[in-house]
Write an enzyme that holds these catalytic residues in place. Structure first.
Site, PDB file in Angstrom:
ATOM      1  N   GLU A 127       0.595  -0.786  -0.156  1.00  0.00           N
ATOM      2  CA  GLU A 127      -0.016  -0.092   0.149  1.00  0.00           C
ATOM      3  C   GLU A 127       1.042   1.264  -0.244  1.00  0.00           C
ATOM      4  O   GLU A 127       2.165   0.709   0.467  1.00  0.00           O
ATOM      5  CB  GLU A 127      -0.643   0.082   1.619  1.00  0.00           C
ATOM      6  CG  GLU A 127      -1.614  -1.292   1.355  1.00  0.00           C
ATOM      7  CD  GLU A 127      -2.881  -1.349   2.679  1.00  0.00           C
ATOM      8  OE1 GLU A 127      -2.607  -0.113   3.387  1.00  0.00           O
ATOM      9  OE2 GLU A 127      -3.418  -2.130   2.580  1.00  0.00           O
ATOM     10  N   TRP A 156       1.162  -0.596  -6.623  1.00  0.00           N
ATOM     11  CA  TRP A 156       2.471  -1.516  -7.501  1.00  0.00           C
ATOM     12  C   TRP A 156       1.552  -2.826  -7.465  1.00  0.00           C
ATOM     13  O   TRP A 156       2.799  -3.780  -7.131  1.00  0.00           O
ATOM     14  CB  TRP A 156       3.610  -1.354  -6.535  1.00  0.00           C
ATOM     15  CG  TRP A 156       3.971  -0.186  -6.541  1.00  0.00           C
ATOM     16  CD1 TRP A 156       4.086   1.311  -5.468  1.00  0.00           C
ATOM     17  CD2 TRP A 156       5.371   0.529  -7.528  1.00  0.00           C
ATOM     18  NE1 TRP A 156       4.635   2.109  -5.999  1.00  0.00           N
ATOM     19  CE2 TRP A 156       5.464   1.662  -7.313  1.00  0.00           C
ATOM     20  CE3 TRP A 156       4.988  -0.104  -8.900  1.00  0.00           C
ATOM     21  CZ2 TRP A 156       6.160   2.944  -8.622  1.00  0.00           C
ATOM     22  CZ3 TRP A 156       5.907   0.652  -9.450  1.00  0.00           C
ATOM     23  CH2 TRP A 156       6.614   2.556  -9.356  1.00  0.00           C
ATOM     24  N   ARG A 268      35.082  -5.534 -31.489  1.00  0.00           N
ATOM     25  CA  ARG A 268      35.107  -4.226 -31.875  1.00  0.00           C
ATOM     26  C   ARG A 268      36.560  -3.765 -31.354  1.00  0.00           C
ATOM     27  O   ARG A 268      37.256  -4.849 -30.910  1.00  0.00           O
ATOM     28  CB  ARG A 268      34.136  -3.276 -30.309  1.00  0.00           C
ATOM     29  CG  ARG A 268      34.413  -1.939 -30.097  1.00  0.00           C
ATOM     30  CD  ARG A 268      34.004  -1.331 -31.202  1.00  0.00           C
ATOM     31  NE  ARG A 268      34.672   0.507 -30.933  1.00  0.00           N
ATOM     32  CZ  ARG A 268      34.299   1.498 -31.523  1.00  0.00           C
ATOM     33  NH1 ARG A 268      33.545   1.391 -32.608  1.00  0.00           N
ATOM     34  NH2 ARG A 268      34.764   2.430 -31.407  1.00  0.00           N
ATOM     35  N   GLU A 369       9.845  -7.597  -4.790  1.00  0.00           N
ATOM     36  CA  GLU A 369       9.507  -8.748  -3.837  1.00  0.00           C
ATOM     37  C   GLU A 369      10.232  -8.652  -2.606  1.00  0.00           C
ATOM     38  O   GLU A 369      11.336  -9.798  -1.748  1.00  0.00           O
ATOM     39  CB  GLU A 369       9.719  -9.780  -4.826  1.00  0.00           C
ATOM     40  CG  GLU A 369       8.876 -10.092  -5.513  1.00  0.00           C
ATOM     41  CD  GLU A 369       7.737 -11.509  -6.384  1.00  0.00           C
ATOM     42  OE1 GLU A 369       8.379 -12.442  -5.220  1.00  0.00           O
ATOM     43  OE2 GLU A 369       7.739 -11.039  -6.666  1.00  0.00           O
TER      44      GLU A 369
HETATM   45  N1  CAA Z   1       7.733 -17.440   6.573  1.00  0.00           N
HETATM   46  C1  CAA Z   1       6.860 -18.111   7.398  1.00  0.00           C
HETATM   47  N2  CAA Z   1       6.540 -17.325   8.843  1.00  0.00           N
HETATM   48  C2  CAA Z   1       7.234 -16.069   8.827  1.00  0.00           C
HETATM   49  C3  CAA Z   1       7.967 -15.782   7.570  1.00  0.00           C
HETATM   50  C4  CAA Z   1       7.577 -16.666   6.785  1.00  0.00           C
HETATM   51  N3  CAA Z   1       9.114 -16.340   5.633  1.00  0.00           N
HETATM   52  N4  CAA Z   1       8.608 -14.581   7.593  1.00  0.00           N
HETATM   53  C5  CAA Z   1       8.033 -13.837   8.840  1.00  0.00           C
HETATM   54  N5  CAA Z   1       6.822 -14.458   9.253  1.00  0.00           N
HETATM   55  C6  CAA Z   1       6.579 -14.818  10.522  1.00  0.00           C
HETATM   56  C7  CAA Z   1       7.126 -14.725  11.862  1.00  0.00           C
HETATM   57  O1  CAA Z   1       7.226 -15.778  12.306  1.00  0.00           O
HETATM   58  C8  CAA Z   1       6.539 -13.986  12.464  1.00  0.00           C
HETATM   59  O2  CAA Z   1       5.285 -14.786  13.008  1.00  0.00           O
HETATM   60  P1  CAA Z   1       4.733 -14.937  14.595  1.00  0.00           P
HETATM   61  O3  CAA Z   1       3.513 -14.027  14.678  1.00  0.00           O
HETATM   62  O4  CAA Z   1       4.112 -16.482  14.984  1.00  0.00           O
HETATM   63  O5  CAA Z   1       5.761 -14.588  15.265  1.00  0.00           O
HETATM   64  C9  CAA Z   1       5.669 -12.991  11.747  1.00  0.00           C
HETATM   65  O6  CAA Z   1       5.622 -13.700  10.107  1.00  0.00           O
HETATM   66  C10 CAA Z   1       6.208 -11.602  11.602  1.00  0.00           C
HETATM   67  O7  CAA Z   1       6.877 -11.641  11.585  1.00  0.00           O
HETATM   68  P2  CAA Z   1       7.812 -10.148  11.758  1.00  0.00           P
HETATM   69  O8  CAA Z   1       8.611 -10.347  12.895  1.00  0.00           O
HETATM   70  O9  CAA Z   1       9.348 -10.946  11.099  1.00  0.00           O
HETATM   71  O10 CAA Z   1       7.209  -9.102  10.938  1.00  0.00           O
HETATM   72  P3  CAA Z   1       7.947  -7.750  10.744  1.00  0.00           P
HETATM   73  O11 CAA Z   1       7.140  -6.927  10.439  1.00  0.00           O
HETATM   74  O12 CAA Z   1       9.997  -7.691  11.352  1.00  0.00           O
HETATM   75  O13 CAA Z   1       8.938  -7.905   8.786  1.00  0.00           O
HETATM   76  C11 CAA Z   1      10.049  -7.977   7.053  1.00  0.00           C
HETATM   77  C12 CAA Z   1       9.282  -8.973   8.275  1.00  0.00           C
HETATM   78  C13 CAA Z   1      10.809  -9.641   6.809  1.00  0.00           C
HETATM   79  C14 CAA Z   1      10.671  -6.512   7.035  1.00  0.00           C
HETATM   80  C15 CAA Z   1       8.907  -8.171   5.943  1.00  0.00           C
HETATM   81  O14 CAA Z   1       7.591  -6.859   6.582  1.00  0.00           O
HETATM   82  C16 CAA Z   1       8.793  -8.368   4.569  1.00  0.00           C
HETATM   83  O15 CAA Z   1       9.470  -8.537   4.381  1.00  0.00           O
HETATM   84  N6  CAA Z   1       8.678  -7.318   3.710  1.00  0.00           N
HETATM   85  C17 CAA Z   1       9.231  -6.657   3.052  1.00  0.00           C
HETATM   86  C18 CAA Z   1       7.276  -6.853   1.936  1.00  0.00           C
HETATM   87  C19 CAA Z   1       7.960  -7.497   0.169  1.00  0.00           C
HETATM   88  O16 CAA Z   1       8.383  -8.199  -0.524  1.00  0.00           O
HETATM   89  N7  CAA Z   1       7.145  -6.712  -0.499  1.00  0.00           N
HETATM   90  C20 CAA Z   1       6.935  -6.922  -1.511  1.00  0.00           C
HETATM   91  C21 CAA Z   1       5.242  -6.507  -2.758  1.00  0.00           C
HETATM   92  S1  CAA Z   1       4.706  -8.395  -3.692  1.00  0.00           S
HETATM   93  C22 CAA Z   1       5.817  -7.474  -5.219  1.00  0.00           C
HETATM   94  O17 CAA Z   1       6.608  -6.795  -4.782  1.00  0.00           O
HETATM   95  C23 CAA Z   1       5.593  -8.448  -5.731  1.00  0.00           C
HETATM   96  C24 CAA Z   1       5.667  -7.552  -6.958  1.00  0.00           C
HETATM   97  O18 CAA Z   1       4.961  -5.738  -7.711  1.00  0.00           O
HETATM   98  C25 CAA Z   1       6.673  -8.568  -8.575  1.00  0.00           C
END
Ligand code: CAA
Length: 393
Positions: A127, A156, A268, A369
């Site tokens: 968002e 996005w 080249r 991602e």
């Molecule tokens: N697998 C399973 N569970 C996971 C996990 C994973 N890979 N990563 C985190 N979790 C779980 C954690 O264990 C935790 O669980 P509990 O509730 O049991 O505690 C919960 O999720 C929260 O995890 P964090 O405390 O680590 O969360 P955070 O708020 O600190 O965020 C972060 C972690 C890695 C920064 C995450 O927010 C992140 O990956 N951010 C980037 C987002 C992203 O990649 N966006 C891309 C958008 S899509 C896109 O880009 C598509 C496109 O256009 C092509």
């Protein structure tokens, strides 16, 4: 250890390479210039089974493995990074997400058309205020009998401007923070949805990303993906798979730039000899080759681990390896494409040649991602968790 590919992996790679050369190469430059979404070739990719490579045939997919998937994706990216991201979102975010977390009814209804390429899918987590901080969502889903009412503004959304089905993440219980996020499968043919124009981008210009506005969209409870409150974990687990796809995309872009740079260096002439004779150019080519080889191995390893994880069905995740592959592949692709321009000199800066497109396309792999900084956070957390478990601290 045996590094050889299976017969099926080789066949799928060759089929993708041949298709990319025949159908995509002739239009790649033009669709980039015109920023036009390649509907025709995307449809053909679906017919060839490239839109659901890992999904079992019973659900409309090709029934191959994650290694075959990254090999095919790399071949498409080698020719056109826009086609590659359209394919990556469809396969690793949407089809994979529905396959792993969907009910049998959802697989029949949504996965079959997605995996067979008859419908286009998208994944919508981001968002305006929630990019890297992915759980900071404002979009809400409020229960109303058998339905949820969705309201909010997503940003996005890759494939979003044309997608038939979109996996949307929304807040069902704000008190619970990330544990109050839920996933839904949104049908864009219904009321309550509008979409903004595709963003104007530096690269991957033929792949469209844009806004999605939900205005009292009614999702039936049967369209919820997973349980209430599981959405954030589902989003993260889908992204683990997605990041391997982006590694393969970066690998393909980098390979194309490297091949064109090597060819150019052998043609080249400067100062009375081919520029490939100069050590400065040789060092660039050597470093490109080294980075590509490491990218290849890291990407294949992550894909292989994902395969093991899916087959064994045990909780040994591939989170760290996926992030390492994506991070290394993305930073290498940016480095390699930049050096490819350097080797080409002035003509590398011209839009007559492909290398400037590769450079522009490579950049996004360090951002979407999960940025490179986010990958380092993910890797570090995994590393520290392992050490603290092993050391009991
Ligand atoms: N697998 C399973 N569970 C996971 C996990 C994973 N890979 N990563 C985190 N979790 C779980 C954690 O264990 C935790 O669980 P509990 O509730 O049991 O505690 C919960 O999720 C929260 O995890 P964090 O405390 O680590 O969360 P955070 O708020 O600190 O965020 C972060 C972690 C890695 C920064 C995450 O927010 C992140 O990956 N951010 C980037 C987002 C992203 O990649 N966006 C891309 C958008 S899509 C896109 O880009 C598509 C496109 O256009 C092509």
């Amino acid at each position: 250890m045996d590094f050889r590919l299976t017969e099926e992996q080789r066949m799928i790679q060759e089929m993708a390479r041949e298709f990319a050369q025949r159908e995509i190469a002739p239009i790649a430059k033009q669709i980039d210039e015109e920023e036009s979404f390649p509907f025709e070739t995307v449809k053909k990719m679906g017919e060839l089974g490239l839109m659901g490579i890992e999904i079992p045939e019973t659900y409309g997919g090709a029934g191959a493995d994650p290694v075959a998937y990254v090999l095919a994706l790399k071949e498409i990216a080698r020719v056109c990074a826009s086609h590659a991201v359209i394919m990556s979102v469809q396969n690793s975010l949407v089809a994979y997400g529905l396959w792993r977390f969907g009910t049998e009814e959802q697989k029949e209804r949504f996965l079959k058309p997605i995996a067979s390429g008859k419908a286009l899918g998208a994944y919508s987590l981001t968002e305006p205020q929630a990019g890297s901080d992915a759980s900071n969502l404002l979009t809400t889903a409020v229960r109303d009998g058998d339905h949820y009412i969705l309201n909010g503004r997503k940003a996005w959304v890759t494939n979003g401007p044309h997608a038939d089905y979109i996996i949307v993440f929304a807040v069902t219980d704000r008190e619970k923070k990330h544990r109050g996020i839920t996933a839904f499968i949104v049908d864009t043919s219904r009321e309550g949805i509008s979409r903004g124009r595709p963003e104007k981008k530096l690269g991957i210009r033929a792949a469209h990303s844009g806004e999605l506005i939900l205005d009292n969209y009614r999702a039936h409870a049967s369209e919820r993906l997973g349980e209430e409150g599981q959405g954030f974990k589902i989003a993260m687990q889908i992204l683990d798979a997605g990041r391997i796809g982006i590694a393969a995309q970066a690998w393909g872009i980098a390979e194309a730039a490297y091949e064109e740079a090597a060819r150019y260096a052998l043609e080249r002439e400067a100062f009375g000899q081919k520029i490939a004779q100069f050590q400065a150019i040789q060092f660039y080519l050597a470093d490109m080759s080294m980075r590509l080889e490491a990218t290849r191995l890291l990407t294949l390893q992550a894909a292989w681990l994902k395969d093991q994880f899916l087959k064994r069905g045990e909780p040994r995740r591939f989170t760290r390896e996926a992030s390492i592959a994506k991070l290394f592949a993305a930073e290498s692709a940016v480095w390699i494409t930049q050096k490819a321009i350097q080797i080409h000199g002035g003509v590398g800066y011209s839009r007559e040649f492909n290398v400037e497109r590769y450079y522009r396309d490579a950049k996004i792999t360090e951002i979407y991602e999960g940025t490179s900084e986010i990958q380092r956070i993910v890797i570090a957390r995994q590393v520290l968790q392992r050490f603290s478990e092993a050391l009991g601290v």
